[in-house]
Each structure stands twice: as structure tokens, then as C-alpha cells.
Motif scaffolding. Structure first.
Motif, mmCIF file in Angstrom:
data_model
loop_
_atom_site.group_PDB
_atom_site.id
_atom_site.type_symbol
_atom_site.label_atom_id
_atom_site.label_comp_id
_atom_site.label_asym_id
_atom_site.label_seq_id
_atom_site.Cartn_x
_atom_site.Cartn_y
_atom_site.Cartn_z
ATOM 1 N N ASP A 112 0.882 -1.341 0.033
ATOM 2 C CA ASP A 112 0.014 0.198 0.018
ATOM 3 C C ASP A 112 0.863 1.270 -0.025
ATOM 4 O O ASP A 112 1.982 1.376 0.533
ATOM 5 C CB ASP A 112 -0.747 0.007 1.357
ATOM 6 N N LYS A 113 0.186 2.241 -0.691
ATOM 7 C CA LYS A 113 0.933 3.410 -0.580
ATOM 8 C C LYS A 113 0.781 4.447 0.186
ATOM 9 O O LYS A 113 -0.572 4.759 0.358
ATOM 10 C CB LYS A 113 1.170 3.987 -2.287
ATOM 11 N N VAL A 114 1.868 5.254 0.793
ATOM 12 C CA VAL A 114 1.175 6.158 1.797
ATOM 13 C C VAL A 114 1.988 7.439 1.709
ATOM 14 O O VAL A 114 3.203 7.328 1.304
ATOM 15 C CB VAL A 114 1.731 5.685 3.339
ATOM 16 N N MET A 115 1.336 8.449 1.480
ATOM 17 C CA MET A 115 2.372 9.780 1.365
ATOM 18 C C MET A 115 2.517 10.417 2.521
ATOM 19 O O MET A 115 2.075 10.550 3.623
ATOM 20 C CB MET A 115 1.130 10.870 0.516
ATOM 21 N N VAL A 116 3.879 10.936 2.441
ATOM 22 C CA VAL A 116 4.692 11.547 3.547
ATOM 23 C C VAL A 116 5.362 12.725 2.973
ATOM 24 O O VAL A 116 6.108 12.842 1.921
ATOM 25 C CB VAL A 116 5.694 10.473 3.946
ATOM 26 N N PHE A 117 5.068 13.928 3.697
ATOM 27 C CA PHE A 117 5.937 15.215 3.181
ATOM 28 C C PHE A 117 7.235 15.150 3.460
ATOM 29 O O PHE A 117 7.711 14.437 4.407
ATOM 30 C CB PHE A 117 5.169 16.124 3.866
ATOM 31 N N SER A 118 8.132 15.524 2.501
ATOM 32 C CA SER A 118 9.395 15.731 2.921
ATOM 33 C C SER A 118 10.092 17.280 2.882
ATOM 34 O O SER A 118 9.744 17.903 2.088
ATOM 35 C CB SER A 118 10.336 15.139 1.609
ATOM 36 N N PRO A 119 10.654 17.589 4.109
ATOM 37 C CA PRO A 119 11.264 16.704 5.050
ATOM 38 C C PRO A 119 10.259 16.371 6.012
ATOM 39 O O PRO A 119 9.017 16.750 6.145
ATOM 40 C CB PRO A 119 12.042 17.947 5.820
ATOM 41 N N PHE A 120 10.505 15.181 6.621
ATOM 42 C CA PHE A 120 9.655 14.528 7.587
ATOM 43 C C PHE A 120 10.378 13.921 8.822
ATOM 44 O O PHE A 120 11.828 13.672 8.639
ATOM 45 C CB PHE A 120 9.148 13.273 6.861
ATOM 46 N N TYR A 121 9.669 13.723 9.638
ATOM 47 C CA TYR A 121 10.243 13.245 10.932
ATOM 48 C C TYR A 121 10.664 11.631 10.581
ATOM 49 O O TYR A 121 9.663 10.847 10.286
ATOM 50 C CB TYR A 121 9.284 13.289 11.979
ATOM 51 N N GLU A 122 11.826 11.397 10.811
ATOM 52 C CA GLU A 122 12.308 10.073 10.343
ATOM 53 C C GLU A 122 11.431 8.881 10.751
ATOM 54 O O GLU A 122 11.687 7.905 9.822
ATOM 55 C CB GLU A 122 13.855 10.007 10.911
ATOM 56 N N ASN A 123 10.900 8.868 11.804
ATOM 57 C CA ASN A 123 10.103 7.572 12.202
ATOM 58 C C ASN A 123 9.148 7.376 11.106
ATOM 59 O O ASN A 123 8.921 6.108 10.743
ATOM 60 C CB ASN A 123 9.247 7.798 13.464
#
Ligand code: GLN
Length: 392
Positions: A112-123
Motif C-alpha cells: 500500500d502507498k502512503v504519502m509523506v511530506f519531505s522533510p519528514f520526521y524520520e520515524n
């Protein structure tokens, strides 16, 4: 030798936490891993002392002690203007770290795909890998860390199941505006997806910025998994008390994940935390005033030294541009990590290399935090002053 799982080879240890270990090794001032060097509210400490004698010392209900869930539900209900049901819509977790992991494992199938903003908290990167999800990174572009909504729409069209929103945003200090959140919310609803929020810095938002809760937007409670914690709000990062708030059908599944991951957060600490949640609203206003002062003080110090930085609208982090240093012959070929290691050894102050937050090849930023008492900030700034001499 027996083999390990493939997944553990696909992410590194936390660079944030690694910097703390290196910092401790050299006795430097730690402005890397974000945690306060001051204590939780007195009522919480007093209650903890009582609880040591009175208990509870055995497991609480796996998804959280009833009185803590009641208190958290009351706080969140006030914040979002909707009654949160303590019995079906909250899971108390071991920090927001577990809440986020639990959210991802609850909603994601492998692939499954999940969008994450970059920069992001590394966890979030590791959380995605551990839950089998594939991150799609959405750039937040400096200086205002704005994003391209069309890119988010393309992510949903590509099948993204969720978007992770750290608001206020670690490490860039962005506070998403109501308009931005509404635009994202419209897409989340259109594509019948989830918004997974990390709102641990909800009270560290600097005027005129204001914190808007994703789950408070029309129709969004049903689509939002809110991750939060007591760590930052009550200066108790070591207590590892977090929580997840979501609609009951999501929470029911999240409870199972949580139960088999950790059984539950520490019962005595949950009991003591209830005392903190009974503090009046003035507590949050004072916390905000305290951090506003710290932000202004630390940024003024950076300005005096001549270090270039962003102005965070929220969180207790600031990104400093080290390009001028990297351009010096003595740092030729240095990565931001090497610069941070050098800074720990030679300047005596620890920061986190920015590259650990960016998907893009960014090497010129380092992150400091200012959750420090004034004396500590003064000492750190005095040491950082030595950097000035390096510049022509
Ligand atoms: N959120 C903090 C940071 O980014 C620390 C979190 C942690 O190490 N668990 O520095």
C-alpha cells in the motif's frame, strides 16, 4: 549464520537518537534529539510520588486506563468541538511513536502507498517499511515549505491509502493553514482515504499561526487517525505516553495491534498523567508563552552569530543553513552528518543533520531544538559563537 528479515536492511537506526549518543560520548550540549531539560508540571510529579505508594503497579486496561482516556477525550473534545468517546475512540500507546506505528499497521497492507511530506520526521519512513507500506514523498518547498496539491492528488490517483501530516511540522516548523488542510481534506474525502496526523506540537504554535485540527474539519473525523502524546505538552518525553484518536471502527482494529505490540503503556505513569490533564487552560497558554520566548531568544542568538535559519511557526526546532561552512576548504567533501560530528567534537554542541529528514539530496541544513533552559541556550550560543570565526 541465520538470516535476518529483509525489512531491517531497508532502514537505518534513528539519526536523531544516534546524535544524542554521540553527544553524550563527548559531553556536548544536546540540541539534537528534541526533549526539554526541565521537568513536567509539579502536580504530575507529586501525583507520581503518591502513585508509587498507592499503585496501580499492574497492567492497566490494554487500550488505556479509563480515567486517562476520559481526561484525554475531554481535552480533545474541547479542541475539535466534537465529543470524542473515551470508550471507543481512543487508544493510549507507548508514546506517539507507537501510535503512528500502530496507525500504519492498522490501515496498511503490504505494498500500500502512503504519502509523506519531505522533510519528514524520520520515524515515518521506518513505520512505512515496518508496516509494509511504500512511501510516496511530497516535497515541502522552502522558504515557506509550501506543497503542490496536484502532486497529492496524483498520489491518491496512484492508490495512496493515506497521507501522513505532521502539524506543526518537525523538522521545518511549518504550521499548515486552514486552507491547506481543507484542500488536503477534500482530497482525502474524494479518494476515500485516511489522514494520519502527528500533532504532538499542537500547543507549540507561535502567533499569528494557529493550530487547526484535521479531525475538526467537516467530515474529517471519520477519515482521520490523530496521533499525539503527552511528551511535549507536559515535558515528559521519557514517560512514553501517547495516544491515537480515530473513529470507533478504526480504533477497534488499532487496539488489537497495540495490544499485541506492547499490551499497554506504564500503568503508574498513566495514573499520574491524569493529574496533568486536570490543569486549567492557562497551563497551555503559559507553555506557549514559554516556548515563544525560547524561540525568540534562540533565534536572536543565531542572528547575532550570523547563522542563517528559518523562522519556525511551530515546534521547538529550527533549521540552520551550513552551506557557507561547507564551502570552506576545511570542510571540503563534508556531509551534513560529518559537519554535525565535527561540531559535537570541536564546538561542543549537537544538532541533527538535515539529510535525515529529506528524501531529496539536501546536505546544507542542520536542525537544532530550543527546548532548553535559558542557561543551557546561553552556553550553547556561546559555543556556537566560535563558528563565526571560521567565516571570512
Ligand atoms: N521528536 C523528537 C525529535 O524529533 C524526538 C523524538 C524521539 O526521539 N522519540 O527530536
Amino acid at each position: 549464520m541465520p538470516g535476518l528479515s529483509d525489512r531491517v536492511g531497508t532502514f537505518t537506526d534513528s539519526v536523531i537518537r544516534r546524535m544524542t549518543r554521540i553527544c553524550n560520548q563527548y559531553g556536548a550540549i544536546n540540541l539534537s534529539q528534541g526533549f526539554p531539560d526541565f521537568d513536567p508540571p509539579q502536580v504530575m510529579l507529586d501525583r507520581l510520588a503518591q502513585v508509587a505508594h498507592e499503585g496501580p503497579h499492574q497492567y492497566s486496561v490494554t487500550f488505556g486506563a479509563k480515567n486517562l482516556r476520559d481526561a484525554l477525550a475531554a481535552k480533545q473534545s474541547r479542541a475539535i468541538g466534537r465529543t470524542v468517546d473515551p470508550d471507543s475512540e481512543i487508544v493510549v500507546t507507548c508514546g506517539s511513536t507507537e501510535a503512528m506505528m500502530c496507525a500504519m499497521m492498522t490501515i496498511c497492507n503490504p505494498g500500500d502507498k502512503v504519502m509523506v511530506f519531505s522533510p519528514f520526521y524520520e520515524n515515518y519512513g521506518a513505520d512505512a517499511v515496518l508496516s509494509g507500506a511504500e512511501p510516496i514523498y511530497i516535497p515541502l518547498t522552502p522558504p515557506d515549505y509550501s506543497f503542490d496539491l496536484a502532486q497529492i492528488e496524483r498520489g491518491f490517483q496512484a492508490g495512496a491509502k493515506a497521507i501522513v501530516i505532521c502539524n506543526p511540522s518537525n523538522p521545518c516548523g511549518k504550521v499548515f493553514t486552514r486552507e491547506e488542510l481543507e484542500a488536503i481534506a477534500a482530497l482525502v474525502i474524494k479518494y476515500d482515504a485516511f489522514a494520519v496526523t502527528d500533532e504532538v506540537y499542537e500547543h507549540l504554535v507561535y502567533a499569528p499561526a494557529e493550530h487547526v485540527y484535521m479531525s475538526a474539519l467537516p467530515g474529517m473525523f471519520e477519515h482521520t487517525i490523530t496521533c499525539n502524546s503527552l511528551s511535549k505538552t507536559f515535558s515528559a518525553t521519557g514517560w512514553r505516553l501517547g495516544y491515537l484518536i480515530a473513529p470507533a471502527w478504526v480504533t477497534e482494529a488499532a487496539r488489537k495491534v497495540h495490544d499485541f505490540l506492547t499490551v499497554g503503556a506504564a500503568a503508574p505513569l498513566q495514573e499520574a498523567a491524569v493529574a496533568a490533564l486536570s490543569l486549567p487552560d492557562s497551563y497551555y497558554a503559559e507553555l506557549n508563552a514559554l516556548y515563544t520566548e525560547k524561540r525568540d531568544y534562540f533565534l536572536a542568538g543565531l542572528d547575532r552569530i550570523g547563522l542563517k535559519h528559518n523562522v519556525p511557526q511551530g515546534t521547538y526546532f529550527v533549521l540552520v543553513d551550513i552551506q557557507d561552512f561547507l564551502d570552506l576548504p576545511q570542510f571540503a567533501g563534508y556531509t551534513d552528518l560529518q559537519f554535525c560530528e565535527w561540531m559535537i567534537r570541536q564546538i561542543g554542541v549537537a544538532a541533527v543533520p538535515g539529510s535525515s529528514f529529506f528524501q531529496e539530496p539536501v546536505n546544507n541544513l542542520i536542525r537544532f531544538h530550543f527546548a532548553r533552559q535559558k542557561d543551557t541556550m546561553d552556553q550553547a550560543l556561546a559555543r556556537l559563537e566560535k563558528l563565526k570565526a571560521l567565516l571570512p
